[in-house]
Design an enzyme around this catalytic site. Structure first.
Site, short mmCIF file in Angstrom:
data_model
loop_
_atom_site.label_atom_id
_atom_site.label_comp_id
_atom_site.label_asym_id
_atom_site.label_seq_id
_atom_site.Cartn_x
_atom_site.Cartn_y
_atom_site.Cartn_z
N GLN A 129 -7.53 7.31 -6.91
CA GLN A 129 -8.34 7.21 -5.44
C GLN A 129 -9.86 7.72 -5.70
OE1 GLN A 129 -6.92 10.51 -3.19
NE2 GLN A 129 -7.72 9.54 -1.16
N SER A 164 -7.81 12.35 -9.62
CA SER A 164 -6.56 12.40 -10.09
C SER A 164 -6.01 10.97 -10.90
CB SER A 164 -5.29 13.03 -9.26
OG SER A 164 -5.84 13.80 -8.36
N GLU A 247 -1.89 10.33 3.29
CA GLU A 247 -1.93 11.38 2.18
C GLU A 247 -1.54 12.68 2.73
OE1 GLU A 247 -5.89 11.57 0.52
OE2 GLU A 247 -5.19 12.81 -1.05
#
Ligand SMILES: Cc1cc2nc3c(=O)[nH]c(=O)nc-3n(C[C@H](O)[C@H](O)[C@H](O)COP(=O)(O)OP(=O)(O)OC[C@H]3O[C@@H](n4cnc5c(N)ncnc54)[C@H](O)[C@@H]3O)c2cc1C
Length: 375
Positions: A129, A164, A247
């Site tokens: 992301q 990440s 999220e």
């Protein structure tokens, strides 16, 4: 949810999922996960995504016409909790599954859904992301990574940080500035960018706990085709809001809850007879239960979008701050037997009040959007 998870009626979804997890969570992961070399840990996590797909546990709450299982959020949350209890690996496909897939179902073209959903669910394509930048974390509207229009697509130039899974990612859900003069919130676009092409450099960043789960990523005139623009040019903010709602939702909280409960139980076991800590332990224990009740409440509100968003808005602050308090007390009172555990947990979860929206930002959202307080 509590009752559901504990009710293992033979033949029920919960009972079958529980049995499958007991039989399939890799022993090596269950027993050694803290000590595995990164390459082995990554291989196990990749294979876990594929196992989930083969067994029919990937995309539980996604509609069946998109390759999901067509079940509800209750099953998704229940599976997430069972998996955490069984100490299952956290697959590398999580960003694709939790963020990209539901976003494409809402905003993607039929072509994008055809092209991307299945490899995500199969665990064959890993996503990252690309939202945060050095000057745009909480304030995502300030994203400055540029998307310049060229023939057939856009050229991306700029820098993303704290990304990440970037090291392993095949694709990036990338938020970029596509217009220099459009008004704020109308100047961003969302792209499905191929990470395996020239012009991308990735520098892993080491975390305080020792791991390198995220990286800084530079894009130097990287091409992304018109076909990989989500919704329209200038719709990036709208799409980003869908991503952020997923999220911060209940699925993430359910898997965190299990780890928090395990830490709380360890704390009670090691300090439960310390009368000076009795009030403090009782408070932490009650708040751990509260996290679970709030997840259960959110699940019942699944079909009422605004009530659901309200219920999940408080979850992130609740679980992240509680967990930090538990691990802080654990570290302060630890005996040699559990010191390594508490040290790791304490360092690792320093980040949980930052990622997916800091506690301060979440409090702004709760006060303005949920409680309707003046700005
Ligand atoms: C482990 C981890 C994984 C991550 N993974 C990803 C990822 O995969 N992809 C990605 O895009 N990002 C990722 N992030 C980045 C994360 O989303 C950002 O760190 C977060 O949004 C905060 O942004 P920032 O770090 O720029 O802090 P800033 O936005 O600069 O904030 C600094 C401080 O100011 C406070 N603050 C800022 N604005 C306000 C305000 N309006 N009101 C009150 N207080 C305010 C913040 O709460 C914070 O305490 C990750 C972060 C971590 C820690």
């Amino acid at each position: 949810m509590t009752e559901q998870i504990d009710d293992l009626d033979p033949g029920s979804f919960i009972a079958e999922a529980n049995e499958w997890l007991q039989d399939n969570v890799p022993q090596r992961w269950r027993e050694n996960r803290g000590a595995l070399a990164e390459t082995e840990a990554v291989a196990i996590r990749r294979e876990w995504d594929r196992q989930l797909f083969r067994a029919g546990y990937a995309g539980l709450s996604l509609p069946s016409e998109f390759g999901g299982q067509g079940l509800g959020l209750a099953e998704e949350v229940a599976f997430s909790e069972l998996a955490a209890r069984a100490q299952a690996p956290d697959g590398l496909a999580r960003i694709g599954r939790i963020l990209t897939a539901p976003t494409l179902i809402v905003h993607g073209t039929a072509n994008q859904q055809d092209r991307f959903l299945r490899p995500i669910l199969e665990g064959e394509e890993i996503w990252c992301q690309g939202f945060s930048e050095p000057g745009a974390g909480s304030d995502l509207a300030s994203v400055s990574c540029r998307a310049e229009k060229v023939a057939g697509g856009y050229e991306i130039t700029g820098r993303k940080i704290w990304t990440s899974f970037a090291t392993y990612a095949d694709r990036c859900l990338l938020l970029a500035r596509s217009s220099a003069d459009a008004p704020r919130y109308r100047n961003l676009s969302m792209f499905l960018l191929d990470m395996k092409q020239p012009g991308i450099s990735i520098s892993p960043i080491r975390q305080i706990s020792g791991g390198t789960h995220f990286a800084e990523v530079h894009f130097d005139h990287v091409f992304v085709s018109d076909d990989d623009l989500v919704a329209g040019e200038g719709d990036g903010w709208k799409v980003a809001m869908t991503v952020l709602t997923n999220e911060r939702g209940g699925v993430e909280a359910a898997s965190r809850y299990v780890e928090i409960r395990a830490d709380m139980d360890l704390l009670l076991e090691s300090c439960g007879d310390n009368s000076r800590l009795a009030d403090r332990l009782a408070d932490l224990d009650r708040r751990t239960d509260l996290v679970r009740w709030q997840i259960a409440k959110a699940v019942t509100l699944e079909t009422d979008e605004s009530a659901f968003v309200n219920a999940t808005s408080v979850l992130k602050v609740l679980w992240s701050e509680l967990w930090q308090e538990i691990t802080e007390l654990g570290l302060r009172t630890s005996t040699p037997k559990h010191r390594d555990h508490w040290r790791f947990q304490y360092l690792e979860n320093r980040s949980c009040t930052i990622f997916s929206g800091t506690s301060e930002i979440q409090r702004n959202i709760i006060s303005e959007r949920v409680l309707g307080l003046p700005k």
